[in-house]
Write an enzyme that holds these catalytic residues in place. Structure first.
Site, PDB file in Angstrom:
ATOM      1  N   LYS A  37       0.845  -1.206   0.000  1.00  0.00           N
ATOM      2  CA  LYS A  37       0.000   0.000   0.000  1.00  0.00           C
ATOM      3  C   LYS A  37       0.877   1.251   0.000  1.00  0.00           C
ATOM      4  O   LYS A  37       2.082   1.167   0.274  1.00  0.00           O
ATOM      5  CB  LYS A  37      -0.897  -0.015   1.239  1.00  0.00           C
ATOM      6  CG  LYS A  37      -0.122   0.056   2.557  1.00  0.00           C
ATOM      7  CD  LYS A  37      -1.010  -0.160   3.766  1.00  0.00           C
ATOM      8  CE  LYS A  37      -0.171  -0.168   5.038  1.00  0.00           C
ATOM      9  NZ  LYS A  37      -0.966  -0.532   6.218  1.00  0.00           N
ATOM     10  N   TYR A 288      15.236  30.669   5.821  1.00  0.00           N
ATOM     11  CA  TYR A 288      14.080  31.459   6.265  1.00  0.00           C
ATOM     12  C   TYR A 288      14.225  31.889   7.728  1.00  0.00           C
ATOM     13  O   TYR A 288      14.562  31.096   8.594  1.00  0.00           O
ATOM     14  CB  TYR A 288      12.790  30.643   6.120  1.00  0.00           C
ATOM     15  CG  TYR A 288      12.272  30.606   4.700  1.00  0.00           C
ATOM     16  CD1 TYR A 288      11.688  31.732   4.122  1.00  0.00           C
ATOM     17  CD2 TYR A 288      12.369  29.442   3.945  1.00  0.00           C
ATOM     18  CE1 TYR A 288      11.214  31.698   2.815  1.00  0.00           C
ATOM     19  CE2 TYR A 288      11.887  29.398   2.647  1.00  0.00           C
ATOM     20  CZ  TYR A 288      11.311  30.530   2.086  1.00  0.00           C
ATOM     21  OH  TYR A 288      10.850  30.504   0.799  1.00  0.00           O
TER      22      TYR A 288
HETATM   23  C1  LIG Z   1      -0.213  -1.592   6.834  1.00  0.00           C
HETATM   24  C2  LIG Z   1      -0.839  -2.845   7.220  1.00  0.00           C
HETATM   25  C3  LIG Z   1      -0.074  -3.990   7.492  1.00  0.00           C
HETATM   26  C4  LIG Z   1       1.440  -3.990   7.507  1.00  0.00           C
HETATM   27  O1  LIG Z   1       1.924  -3.466   8.719  1.00  0.00           O
HETATM   28  P1  LIG Z   1       3.503  -3.452   9.052  1.00  0.00           P
HETATM   29  O2  LIG Z   1       3.531  -3.002  10.466  1.00  0.00           O
HETATM   30  O3  LIG Z   1       4.116  -2.468   8.131  1.00  0.00           O
HETATM   31  O4  LIG Z   1       4.002  -4.820   8.851  1.00  0.00           O
HETATM   32  C5  LIG Z   1      -0.737  -5.170   7.740  1.00  0.00           C
HETATM   33  N1  LIG Z   1      -2.083  -5.219   7.750  1.00  0.00           N
HETATM   34  C6  LIG Z   1      -2.848  -4.134   7.531  1.00  0.00           C
HETATM   35  C7  LIG Z   1      -4.323  -4.257   7.556  1.00  0.00           C
HETATM   36  C8  LIG Z   1      -2.261  -2.920   7.263  1.00  0.00           C
HETATM   37  O5  LIG Z   1      -3.030  -1.845   7.045  1.00  0.00           O
END
Ligand SMILES: *Cc1c(COP(=O)(O)O)cnc(C)c1O
Length: 395
Positions: A37, A288
């Site tokens: 994702k 800045y």
């Molecule tokens: C992002 C996510 C993961 C992965 O989590 P990590 O801590 O990066 O391993 C797993 N399951 C869901 C539903 C997520 O949203």
């Protein structure tokens, strides 16, 4: 055209090695879903999703249908899970791209059923993963709504109960009580599913922390008791970082975690270049609002990275980057597109020199944990804020 010098390099070999190692950790208890994702945690979906498939992963996890469509374009055969559920009106696109949604609201089921009927889908041909609320109060059906949702998977429905899903939200805590409680709630749900005369193939549970803290066996055994297969969902670990666990874990670190800390290799480096060099006299202000004023003559290098690229503003005057194998402090405020480093002590810094923002150079290394600490956040946030205009290059 050569690019503005602010880019990310992703080591494909590291990604594939990490995934193979994690799959080994899960074996024989569970199979892995590679979480890609948010543009593969900023590493680039089009680079990482195919690498995952090459390393033997059959499942990919994304957040939305739009991310699922992007993943489908590069991975024709993978199972792709939409982990945050479908949005209104997205059912048709989901079906067209052969994506699998997490569902927990009755309207999720409506959306998918309507889209399935519109294309004349046969009963039980649209796989979904029913998410169960087990303590996080985020997404998932709670106990009071479970039977209503289970009734949606009747014999004439186009929906097929392919998975039961939940999220372990405290697998990094030393005493494990929260996870224990969550798994107990999940086990109770599985009994209800069985009592409703339903069966799902996948028990879809847990993130990197769950895998690295050694939960695969418990989840795998629960799945086996119901003739299901366990699916674990690592994200951060596949990019080469082991989540930091509750410090109490240090006394009695699970063997899986110790091994993972040795074996996982960060896949991402973030680099820029020196684009201008100048000398300033004592008394000159930098950036800045002149938050840094030179107390003696200095030599400064301008770099082509700013907060719009993901370089956190909080790092101004509080962090160092690498040039010529040495640490060069960020001086003054980070601008939107540029920042300034102090190279007074580093000889011969010149236009075109490579500057490492995250990664290693010579004997020095800067990790996502270092960035996170300096910015008061977590590595997940550091990675996902690397700007979309920063090119991702597979190496
Ligand atoms: C992002 C996510 C993961 C992965 O989590 P990590 O801590 O990066 O391993 C797993 N399951 C869901 C539903 C997520 O949203």
């Amino acid at each position: 055209m050569p690019l503005r010098p602010c880019w990310v390099e992703v080591r494909i070999q590291a990604l594939e090695d990490n995934l193979r190692f994690l799959a080994q950790l899960a074996t024989p208890h569970a199979e892995l879903l590679a979480v890609v994702k948010a543009d593969a945690y900023g590493h680039g979906l089009t680079i990482c999703a195919p690498a995952g498939v090459r390393a033997g992963v059959r499942w990919l996890g994304v957040t939305s249908v739009e991310e699922g469509v992007a993943a489908r374009a590069v991975c024709a055969d993978a199972f792709i899970l939409i982990m945050s559920g479908v949005s209104f009106g997205q059912g048709a696109a989901l079906l067209q791209n052969n994506l699998t949604a997490a569902v927990w609201e009755p309207w999720h089921c409506d959306e998918l059923e309507d889209a399935a009927r519109a294309i004349g889908a046969s009963p039980r041909t649209v796989p979904v993963h029913l998410e169960i609320e087990t303590g996080m109060s985020r997404q998932g059906a709670d106990a009071g709504h479970l039977s209503q949702l289970l009734s949606r998977f009747h014999a004439e429905s186009p929906l097929k109960l392919d998975g039961i899903m939940t999220h372990l939200f405290a697998a990094d805590e030393a005493n494990g009580m929260v996870t224990h409680d969550q798994l107990a709630r999940l086990a109770a749900t599985l009994e209800q599913v069985k009592a409703a005369g339903l069966h799902a193939e996948w028990l879809n549970v847990g993130n990197s922390a769950a895998l690295l803290s050694g939960q695969a066996a418990a989840i795998g055994e629960m799945a086996a008791r119901h003739e299901m297969r366990a699916l674990l969902r690592p994200g951060l670990a596949l990019y080469g970082l082991a989540p930091r666990f509750d410090p109490d874990f240090d006394h009695d670190k699970p063997a899986t975690l110790v091994e993972a800390c040795k074996r996982l290799k960060p896949a991402l480096s973030w680099k820029t270049k020196v684009v201008s060099v100048r000398s300033i006299p004592a008394g000159a202000a930098i950036g800045y609002n002149g938050t840094f004023v030179a107390t003696e003559p200095m030599r400064l290098a301008l770099i082509a990275a700013g907060y719009a690229d993901g370089l956190d503003r909080k790092l101004g005057n509080h962090f160092s980057l690498l040039v010529r194998g040495q640490r060069a402090p960020l001086v003054g405020r980070v601008s939107m597109d540029q920042a300034v480093i102090d190279v007074t002590e580093i000889s011969d810094v010149a236009v075109g020199d490579e500057v490492v923002i995250l990664g290693s150079q010579g004997n020095e290394m800067i990790t996502a944990f270092d960035h996170a600490e300096a910015a008061g956040t977590i590595p997940w946030d550091v990675f996902t804020r690397i700007g979309s205009r920063v090119a991702r290059i597979a190496v």
